[in-house]
Design a protein around this motif. Structure first.
Motif, PDB file in Angstrom:
ATOM      1  N   ASP A  14       3.985  -7.416   5.890  1.00  0.00           N
ATOM      2  CA  ASP A  14       3.991  -7.783   4.384  1.00  0.00           C
ATOM      3  C   ASP A  14       5.164  -7.042   3.801  1.00  0.00           C
ATOM      4  OD1 ASP A  14       1.684  -9.189   4.551  1.00  0.00           O
ATOM      5  OD2 ASP A  14       0.537  -7.306   4.248  1.00  0.00           O
ATOM      6  N   LEU A  15       5.319  -5.719   3.910  1.00  0.00           N
ATOM      7  CA  LEU A  15       6.500  -4.875   3.178  1.00  0.00           C
ATOM      8  C   LEU A  15       7.812  -5.446   3.603  1.00  0.00           C
ATOM      9  CD1 LEU A  15       7.000  -2.560   1.641  1.00  0.00           C
ATOM     10  CD2 LEU A  15       6.895  -1.115   3.520  1.00  0.00           C
ATOM     11  N   ALA A  16       8.015  -5.794   4.958  1.00  0.00           N
ATOM     12  CA  ALA A  16       9.352  -6.109   5.240  1.00  0.00           C
ATOM     13  C   ALA A  16       9.599  -7.420   4.544  1.00  0.00           C
ATOM     14  CB  ALA A  16       9.363  -6.680   6.730  1.00  0.00           C
ATOM     15  N   ASP A  17       8.630  -8.375   4.166  1.00  0.00           N
ATOM     16  CA  ASP A  17       8.858  -9.625   3.701  1.00  0.00           C
ATOM     17  C   ASP A  17       9.134  -9.392   2.134  1.00  0.00           C
ATOM     18  OD1 ASP A  17       8.705 -12.671   3.325  1.00  0.00           O
ATOM     19  OD2 ASP A  17       6.765 -12.346   2.437  1.00  0.00           O
ATOM     20  N   ILE A  18       8.478  -8.410   1.545  1.00  0.00           N
ATOM     21  CA  ILE A  18       8.535  -8.255   0.169  1.00  0.00           C
ATOM     22  C   ILE A  18      10.090  -7.758  -0.171  1.00  0.00           C
ATOM     23  CG2 ILE A  18       7.671  -6.788  -1.713  1.00  0.00           C
ATOM     24  CD1 ILE A  18       5.028  -6.946  -0.510  1.00  0.00           C
ATOM     25  N   LEU A  19      10.463  -6.692   0.723  1.00  0.00           N
ATOM     26  CA  LEU A  19      11.747  -6.275   0.418  1.00  0.00           C
ATOM     27  C   LEU A  19      12.760  -7.005   1.255  1.00  0.00           C
ATOM     28  CD1 LEU A  19      10.626  -2.525   0.969  1.00  0.00           C
ATOM     29  CD2 LEU A  19      10.990  -3.804  -0.864  1.00  0.00           C
ATOM     30  N   SER A  20      12.506  -7.956   1.763  1.00  0.00           N
ATOM     31  CA  SER A  20      13.467  -8.901   2.458  1.00  0.00           C
ATOM     32  C   SER A  20      14.308  -7.966   3.523  1.00  0.00           C
ATOM     33  CB  SER A  20      14.367  -9.571   1.384  1.00  0.00           C
ATOM     34  OG  SER A  20      13.665 -10.530   0.482  1.00  0.00           O
ATOM     35  N   VAL A  21      13.632  -7.269   4.451  1.00  0.00           N
ATOM     36  CA  VAL A  21      14.290  -6.443   5.321  1.00  0.00           C
ATOM     37  C   VAL A  21      13.469  -6.846   6.743  1.00  0.00           C
ATOM     38  CG1 VAL A  21      15.163  -4.690   3.831  1.00  0.00           C
ATOM     39  CG2 VAL A  21      12.761  -4.514   5.166  1.00  0.00           C
ATOM     40  N   PRO A  22      14.340  -6.603   7.871  1.00  0.00           N
ATOM     41  CA  PRO A  22      13.744  -6.746   9.211  1.00  0.00           C
ATOM     42  C   PRO A  22      12.173  -5.897   9.377  1.00  0.00           C
ATOM     43  CG  PRO A  22      16.000  -6.517   9.417  1.00  0.00           C
ATOM     44  CD  PRO A  22      15.848  -6.380   7.890  1.00  0.00           C
ATOM     45  N   VAL A  23      11.457  -6.397   9.814  1.00  0.00           N
ATOM     46  CA  VAL A  23      10.230  -5.234  10.046  1.00  0.00           C
ATOM     47  C   VAL A  23      10.474  -4.246  10.878  1.00  0.00           C
ATOM     48  CG1 VAL A  23       9.311  -6.340  12.441  1.00  0.00           C
ATOM     49  CG2 VAL A  23       7.865  -5.420  10.802  1.00  0.00           C
ATOM     50  N   GLU A  24      11.763  -4.364  11.732  1.00  0.00           N
ATOM     51  CA  GLU A  24      12.365  -3.255  12.453  1.00  0.00           C
ATOM     52  C   GLU A  24      12.443  -1.838  11.514  1.00  0.00           C
ATOM     53  OE1 GLU A  24      12.523  -0.146  15.016  1.00  0.00           O
ATOM     54  OE2 GLU A  24      11.531  -2.152  15.485  1.00  0.00           O
ATOM     55  N   THR A  25      13.129  -2.214  10.589  1.00  0.00           N
ATOM     56  CA  THR A  25      13.626  -1.526   9.378  1.00  0.00           C
ATOM     57  C   THR A  25      12.483  -0.808   8.799  1.00  0.00           C
ATOM     58  OG1 THR A  25      15.504  -2.777   8.832  1.00  0.00           O
ATOM     59  CG2 THR A  25      14.796  -1.333   7.096  1.00  0.00           C
ATOM     60  N   VAL A  26      11.391  -1.200   8.632  1.00  0.00           N
ATOM     61  CA  VAL A  26      10.233  -0.462   8.181  1.00  0.00           C
ATOM     62  C   VAL A  26       9.843   0.325   9.212  1.00  0.00           C
ATOM     63  CG1 VAL A  26       7.961  -0.794   7.292  1.00  0.00           C
ATOM     64  CG2 VAL A  26       9.671  -2.615   6.678  1.00  0.00           C
ATOM     65  N   TYR A  27       9.685   0.109  10.338  1.00  0.00           N
ATOM     66  CA  TYR A  27       9.348   0.994  11.618  1.00  0.00           C
ATOM     67  C   TYR A  27      10.399   2.205  11.459  1.00  0.00           C
ATOM     68  CZ  TYR A  27       5.465  -1.953  12.948  1.00  0.00           C
ATOM     69  OH  TYR A  27       4.313  -2.663  13.048  1.00  0.00           O
ATOM     70  N   GLN A  28      11.589   1.841  11.250  1.00  0.00           N
ATOM     71  CA  GLN A  28      12.608   3.019  11.258  1.00  0.00           C
ATOM     72  C   GLN A  28      12.488   3.868  10.113  1.00  0.00           C
ATOM     73  OE1 GLN A  28      16.564   1.212  11.857  1.00  0.00           O
ATOM     74  NE2 GLN A  28      16.075   0.401  13.643  1.00  0.00           N
ATOM     75  N   TRP A  29      12.147   3.337   9.050  1.00  0.00           N
ATOM     76  CA  TRP A  29      11.859   3.982   7.745  1.00  0.00           C
ATOM     77  C   TRP A  29      10.772   4.996   7.942  1.00  0.00           C
ATOM     78  CZ3 TRP A  29      11.969  -0.331   3.769  1.00  0.00           C
ATOM     79  CH2 TRP A  29      13.209  -0.538   3.579  1.00  0.00           C
ATOM     80  N   ARG A  30       9.647   4.521   8.781  1.00  0.00           N
ATOM     81  CA  ARG A  30       8.351   5.412   8.944  1.00  0.00           C
ATOM     82  C   ARG A  30       8.878   6.565  10.009  1.00  0.00           C
ATOM     83  NH1 ARG A  30       3.371   6.017   8.318  1.00  0.00           N
ATOM     84  NH2 ARG A  30       1.931   6.265  10.103  1.00  0.00           N
ATOM     85  N   ARG A  31       9.465   6.225  11.069  1.00  0.00           N
ATOM     86  CA  ARG A  31      10.124   7.096  12.347  1.00  0.00           C
ATOM     87  C   ARG A  31      10.875   8.366  11.337  1.00  0.00           C
ATOM     88  NH1 ARG A  31      10.535   2.794  15.381  1.00  0.00           N
ATOM     89  NH2 ARG A  31      12.500   2.657  15.238  1.00  0.00           N
ATOM     90  N   LYS A  32      11.655   7.796  10.526  1.00  0.00           N
ATOM     91  CA  LYS A  32      12.569   8.956   9.847  1.00  0.00           C
ATOM     92  C   LYS A  32      11.884   9.557   8.488  1.00  0.00           C
ATOM     93  CE  LYS A  32      16.829   6.352  11.529  1.00  0.00           C
ATOM     94  NZ  LYS A  32      17.758   5.376  11.130  1.00  0.00           N
ATOM     95  N   HIS A  33      10.921   9.114   8.148  1.00  0.00           N
ATOM     96  CA  HIS A  33      10.260   9.610   6.950  1.00  0.00           C
ATOM     97  C   HIS A  33      11.144   9.327   5.837  1.00  0.00           C
ATOM     98  CE1 HIS A  33       7.275  11.473   9.651  1.00  0.00           C
ATOM     99  NE2 HIS A  33       8.357  11.874  10.173  1.00  0.00           N
ATOM    100  N   THR A  34      11.774   8.261   5.620  1.00  0.00           N
ATOM    101  CA  THR A  34      12.461   7.889   4.377  1.00  0.00           C
ATOM    102  C   THR A  34      12.153   6.695   3.333  1.00  0.00           C
ATOM    103  OG1 THR A  34      13.947   6.182   5.820  1.00  0.00           O
ATOM    104  CG2 THR A  34      14.691   8.770   5.624  1.00  0.00           C
TER     105      THR A  34
END
Length: 64
Positions: A14-34
């Motif tokens: 959902d978040l990736a769709d709303i922000l128009s980014v790949p879902v892997e980007t969402v997981y990378q943000w989570r891993r990096k705490h950004t």
């Protein structure tokens, strides 16, 4: 944000769709705490729409 956020907790997809980014980007943000603050429900990650809104606003403020 131009689209209103749903009132339910958001999945990474959902978040990736709303922000128009790949879902892997969402997981990378989570891993990096950004990225927006997320939490686990069992093995699933969820995001509070209010936390997402606050995070987006902070990103916009930093860019200004």
């Amino acid at each position: 944000m131009t689209r209103p956020l749903p009132e339910r907790y958001l999945t990474p997809v959902d978040l990736a769709d709303i922000l128009s980014v790949p879902v892997e980007t969402v997981y990378q943000w989570r891993r990096k705490h950004t990225g927006p603050r997320g939490f686990r429900v069992g093995r699933h990650v969820r995001f509070d729409p209010e936390d997402v809104r606050v995070w987006v606003e902070s990103q916009m403020a930093e860019a200004a």
